[in-house]
Design a protein around this motif. Structure first.
Motif, PDB file in Angstrom:
ATOM      1  N   ALA A   1     -61.275  58.528  27.306  1.00 47.69           N
ATOM      2  CA  ALA A   1     -59.850  58.259  27.071  1.00 47.69           C
ATOM      3  C   ALA A   1     -59.669  56.962  26.284  1.00 47.69           C
ATOM      4  O   ALA A   1     -58.829  56.886  25.385  1.00 47.69           O
ATOM      5  N   SER A   2     -60.469  55.943  26.618  1.00 51.85           N
ATOM      6  CA  SER A   2     -60.382  54.668  25.899  1.00 51.85           C
ATOM      7  C   SER A   2     -60.794  54.841  24.440  1.00 51.85           C
ATOM      8  O   SER A   2     -60.138  54.310  23.537  1.00 51.85           O
ATOM      9  N   GLN A   3     -61.865  55.591  24.208  1.00 56.46           N
ATOM     10  CA  GLN A   3     -62.289  55.840  22.835  1.00 56.46           C
ATOM     11  C   GLN A   3     -61.233  56.629  22.066  1.00 56.46           C
ATOM     12  O   GLN A   3     -60.995  56.370  20.887  1.00 56.46           O
ATOM     13  N   GLN A   4     -60.599  57.575  22.731  1.00 58.05           N
ATOM     14  CA  GLN A   4     -59.552  58.358  22.071  1.00 58.05           C
ATOM     15  C   GLN A   4     -58.364  57.471  21.707  1.00 58.05           C
ATOM     16  O   GLN A   4     -57.793  57.599  20.628  1.00 58.05           O
ATOM     17  N   ARG A   5     -57.983  56.559  22.622  1.00 54.68           N
ATOM     18  CA  ARG A   5     -56.878  55.635  22.327  1.00 54.68           C
ATOM     19  C   ARG A   5     -57.226  54.750  21.135  1.00 54.68           C
ATOM     20  O   ARG A   5     -56.387  54.520  20.259  1.00 54.68           O
ATOM     21  N   LYS A   6     -58.470  54.235  21.096  1.00 54.92           N
ATOM     22  CA  LYS A   6     -58.883  53.395  19.965  1.00 54.92           C
ATOM     23  C   LYS A   6     -58.835  54.188  18.664  1.00 54.92           C
ATOM     24  O   LYS A   6     -58.374  53.693  17.638  1.00 54.92           O
ATOM     25  N   SER A   7     -59.312  55.422  18.715  1.00 54.50           N
ATOM     26  CA  SER A   7     -59.308  56.273  17.529  1.00 54.50           C
ATOM     27  C   SER A   7     -57.882  56.547  17.068  1.00 54.50           C
ATOM     28  O   SER A   7     -57.584  56.488  15.871  1.00 54.50           O
ATOM     29  N   ASP A   8     -56.999  56.845  18.012  1.00 53.87           N
ATOM     30  CA  ASP A   8     -55.602  57.098  17.666  1.00 53.87           C
ATOM     31  C   ASP A   8     -54.948  55.854  17.068  1.00 53.87           C
ATOM     32  O   ASP A   8     -54.186  55.949  16.107  1.00 53.87           O
ATOM     33  N   LEU A   9     -55.233  54.692  17.651  1.00 60.02           N
ATOM     34  CA  LEU A   9     -54.656  53.452  17.150  1.00 60.02           C
ATOM     35  C   LEU A   9     -55.166  53.155  15.744  1.00 60.02           C
ATOM     36  O   LEU A   9     -54.398  52.739  14.872  1.00 60.02           O
ATOM     37  N   THR A  10     -56.454  53.395  15.518  1.00 61.58           N
ATOM     38  CA  THR A  10     -57.018  53.185  14.185  1.00 61.58           C
ATOM     39  C   THR A  10     -56.369  54.113  13.166  1.00 61.58           C
ATOM     40  O   THR A  10     -56.010  53.688  12.065  1.00 61.58           O
ATOM     41  N   ALA A  11     -56.205  55.376  13.546  1.00 62.01           N
ATOM     42  CA  ALA A  11     -55.569  56.335  12.635  1.00 62.01           C
ATOM     43  C   ALA A  11     -54.130  55.930  12.351  1.00 62.01           C
ATOM     44  O   ALA A  11     -53.667  56.016  11.210  1.00 62.01           O
ATOM     45  N   PHE A  12     -53.420  55.487  13.389  1.00 63.99           N
ATOM     46  CA  PHE A  12     -52.032  55.066  13.210  1.00 63.99           C
ATOM     47  C   PHE A  12     -51.950  53.840  12.299  1.00 63.99           C
ATOM     48  O   PHE A  12     -51.119  53.788  11.389  1.00 63.99           O
ATOM     49  N   ALA A  13     -52.823  52.853  12.523  1.00 60.68           N
ATOM     50  CA  ALA A  13     -52.803  51.644  11.707  1.00 60.68           C
ATOM     51  C   ALA A  13     -53.164  51.970  10.261  1.00 60.68           C
ATOM     52  O   ALA A  13     -52.555  51.426   9.328  1.00 60.68           O
ATOM     53  N   THR A  14     -54.131  52.854  10.082  1.00 54.63           N
ATOM     54  CA  THR A  14     -54.509  53.251   8.723  1.00 54.63           C
ATOM     55  C   THR A  14     -53.357  53.953   8.019  1.00 54.63           C
ATOM     56  O   THR A  14     -53.041  53.661   6.861  1.00 54.63           O
ATOM     57  N   ALA A  15     -52.710  54.875   8.708  1.00 59.28           N
ATOM     58  CA  ALA A  15     -51.582  55.598   8.120  1.00 59.28           C
ATOM     59  C   ALA A  15     -50.435  54.646   7.787  1.00 59.28           C
ATOM     60  O   ALA A  15     -49.821  54.749   6.715  1.00 59.28           O
ATOM     61  N   ALA A  16     -50.167  53.701   8.695  1.00 58.06           N
ATOM     62  CA  ALA A  16     -49.093  52.739   8.436  1.00 58.06           C
ATOM     63  C   ALA A  16     -49.445  51.847   7.242  1.00 58.06           C
ATOM     64  O   ALA A  16     -48.591  51.557   6.401  1.00 58.06           O
ATOM     65  N   GLY A  17     -50.701  51.435   7.167  1.00 56.22           N
ATOM     66  CA  GLY A  17     -51.127  50.609   6.045  1.00 56.22           C
ATOM     67  C   GLY A  17     -51.030  51.333   4.722  1.00 56.22           C
ATOM     68  O   GLY A  17     -50.580  50.779   3.715  1.00 56.22           O
TER      69      GLY A  17
END
Length: 151
Positions: free
Chosen positions: A88-104
């Protein structure tokens, strides 16, 4: 988006919700009747055991079996909760990375249009590179207590 609006307009969404509600009701009724059946089976097993061993012995056996079953369930849950939490922690990190990348990526054209935008991209970029170099050169035994992201 257009397909969603079309399904809303045609009433498919309302029909899907009605099907889902009907299915949930059927499953709930099945669970309730199955639980009642399981209760009768436990009662029948108790009566059979009481006839073979006696009432007190049957009650002790059934109590012990249910307590041991509960302990086994808790043990299995405890043993599997660590890997589940890590996933679950790895999934949250992955989701956050994807979100930050998309926002950037979404904000990149706006920043590049302005003359100040290139500088606005360079400063955080250099900070990230400097931090990566710092982390790479830090010894494995040292823990950086100043970084709240590592906690």
């Amino acid at each position: 988006m257009l397909a969603l609006l079309a399904s809303l307009a045609s009433g498919e969404t309302v029909l899907a919700l009605k099907r889902a509600r009907r299915m949930a009701t059927v499953y709930l009724i099945a669970i309730i009747t199955g639980s009642i059946g399981a209760g009768f089976m436990v009662g029948a097993a108790y009566i059979w055991t009481a006839r073979k061993l006696g009432s007190l012995e049957a009650a002790l056996v059934f109590g012990a079996v249910f307590i041991v079953s509960a302990l086994i369930i808790l043990l299995v849950y405890k043993l599997t909760s660590g890997p589940r939490a890590r996933r679950a922690s790895q999934q949250r990190k992955s989701d956050l990375t994807a979100f930050a990348t998309a926002a950037g990526i979404a904000v990149l054209p706006t920043l590049l249009r302005r003359p100040v935008g290139v500088t606005a991209l360079l400063v955080p970029g250099l900070a990230v590179i400097a931090y990566a170099i710092y982390r790479e050169n830090m010894r494995k035994g040292d823990k950086d207590d100043t970084n709240p992201l590592d906690r």
